[in-house]
Design an enzyme around this catalytic site. Structure first.
Site, PDB file in Angstrom:
ATOM      1  N   LEU A  95      -3.102 -56.587 -40.875  1.00 57.05           N
ATOM      2  CA  LEU A  95      -3.548 -56.405 -39.486  1.00 57.05           C
ATOM      3  C   LEU A  95      -3.511 -57.711 -38.889  1.00 57.05           C
ATOM      4  CD1 LEU A  95      -7.228 -54.797 -40.119  1.00 57.05           C
ATOM      5  CD2 LEU A  95      -5.029 -53.779 -39.745  1.00 57.05           C
ATOM      6  N   CYS A  96      -3.359 -57.772 -37.544  1.00 57.40           N
ATOM      7  CA  CYS A  96      -3.063 -59.036 -36.510  1.00 57.40           C
ATOM      8  C   CYS A  96      -4.304 -59.760 -36.348  1.00 57.40           C
ATOM      9  CB  CYS A  96      -2.458 -58.710 -35.442  1.00 57.40           C
ATOM     10  SG  CYS A  96      -0.733 -57.819 -35.388  1.00 57.40           S
TER      11      CYS A  96
END
Length: 411
Positions: free
Chosen positions: A361-362
């Site tokens: 995930l960012c």
């Protein structure tokens, strides 16, 4: 900076053969092939059954054991536990359906939680489940819906006690809470229930969860019984049900010791006869969720990249906080600590290094293990997060960033 030491195979409860962790007697590498993709959760039937048996061994025979479905509502897991426990406790209409599908006698399914909708209350009344009323609004609604359906609702009052479970990871009682009816308001609610024609069968008194201190649990149970006996004097009906909560915790982090059940059971051996004498019709129960399932589950993700940033090694996996929010430290931890983590196909390897295990995930919050000493791993290896049987998938933001939802298997 400090580095978390690796977990030893003997600490996990899962066997290891040829350097590979086994779940349900299946090597985790083969299990990944059977599931067909990573990440996934796997729950071990043997460990679930052994934990229930352990509790039964230490607790009084007259004490009923309920499973709190919110800890893990996976249908196959709930079905397995339904054959081992005396009742199921749910907290939503969805969980109610899961519980009813097991074939558990409806009267042994209890429905607690604030803010139950009218639709959920109607479903519970129609099914014959026992509603744990948490407010005056719920009492009035239950009375109206019961009259509409022509069914006498099964009902107890959930009480917010005037004490808390000391040292608990999550305080569910004492002070101002959204849970239950304040103890001092309970006599008025009992009188209201009588005027509404409701048969209040007893009380649910829950003061906290995730405690590793036997003395604190013993004290809370004694206070719970004292409160129940006082409230019984204000009831126009005999007490037939008394749920004294649970609160049994499991160790997650270095330095935490396992809860000793023996003194809790010994104290209850002395306490229950008093309840039985004062409330001869009462069935006394405890509800356990995390304690029954937490240590029987693992979360497995595959390493998809290995990278070094300014001297720090990162193992990037295909799973993360969107699947296992608790392990990321974003589910109530004040100071982030590592769950026990291992490289499942390299158990016991002496070639170790300090690494951080992160997800795809960012966000910098997507961390499964921060600066942890693990066997040297590369792309394709399997990261295993232990203590993952409770508050895992169903407590995680699976829609975040649109990744696929992981599988769950009971083996």
């Amino acid at each position: 900076m400090s580095v978390t030491k690796p977990i030893h195979a003997a600490q996990t409860g899962f066997p290891v053969a040829d350097g590979c962790l086994q779940v349900g007697g299946i090597p985790v590498t083969r299990l990944a092939q059977r599931v067909g993709s990573t990440p996934f959760y796997a729950y071990d039937r043997r460990l679930l059954s052994e934990r229930v048996a352990q509790v039964r061994t230490h607790m009084p025979a007259a004490l009923e054991l309920h499973y709190s479905v919110k800890a893990n509502p996976m249908p196959a897991l709930v079905q397995h536990l339904a054959g081992l426990v005396d009742g199921l406790d749910v907290a939503s209409g969805g969980e109610l359906k899961v519980a009813l599908d097991t074939g558990m006698v409806p009267g042994r399914i209890s429905f607690a939680g604030p803010g139950k909708s009218e639709a959920e209350l109607r479903q519970a009344i129609a099914a014959g489940a026992c509603i744990h009323a948490e407010s005056e609004r719920e009492l009035r609604t239950v009375a109206r819906l019961g009259a509409d359906l022509g069914i006498a609702p099964q009902l107890v009052l959930r009480i917010n006690p005037d004490f808390e479970l000391k040292g608990s990871g999550m305080r569910m009682g004492g002070g101002a809470k959204q849970f239950g009816i304040d103890a001092e308001e309970a006599p008025r609610m009992l009188a209201l229930a009588a005027t509404l024609g409701l048969d209040v069968q007893g009380f649910h008194i829950f003061s906290g969860s995730q405690s590793l201190k036997a003395d604190a649990i013993i004290e809370a149970q004694a206070q719970t019984v004292e409160l129940a006996l006082r409230l019984a004097e204000a009831s126009s009906n005999p007490v037939r049900m008394l749920n004294i909560g649970g609160g049994f915790g499991i160790p997650y982090f270095p330095g935490e010791a396992r809860l000793d059940l023996a003194p809790i059971g010994a104290a209850l051996d002395l306490l229950l006869p008093r309840v039985q004498s004062a409330l001869p019709q009462a069935k006394v129960s405890i509800e356990l969720g995390r304690y029954l399932v937490g240590e029987a589950g693992v979360y497995v993700a595959r390493v998809v990249d290995r990278k070094v940033s300014r001297g720090q090694v990162f193992l990037v996996t295909d799973g993360g906080l969107h699947h296992h929010l608790a392990a990321s430290g974003n589910f109530g931890q004040v100071i982030r600590k590592n769950y026990p983590v291992a490289i499942g196909n390299r158990m016991g390897s002496g070639d170790t290094e300090a690494v951080s295990v992160v997800g795809p995930l960012c966000t910098p919050l997507d961390v499964l293990a921060d600066r942890m000493e693990l066997p040297r791993a590369d792309v394709g290896d399997l990261v295993v997060v232990f203590q993952s049987g409770a508050y895992g998938l169903s407590a995680s933001p699976t829609a975040f960033l649109g990744h696929a939802t992981p599988s769950e298997v009971l083996v």
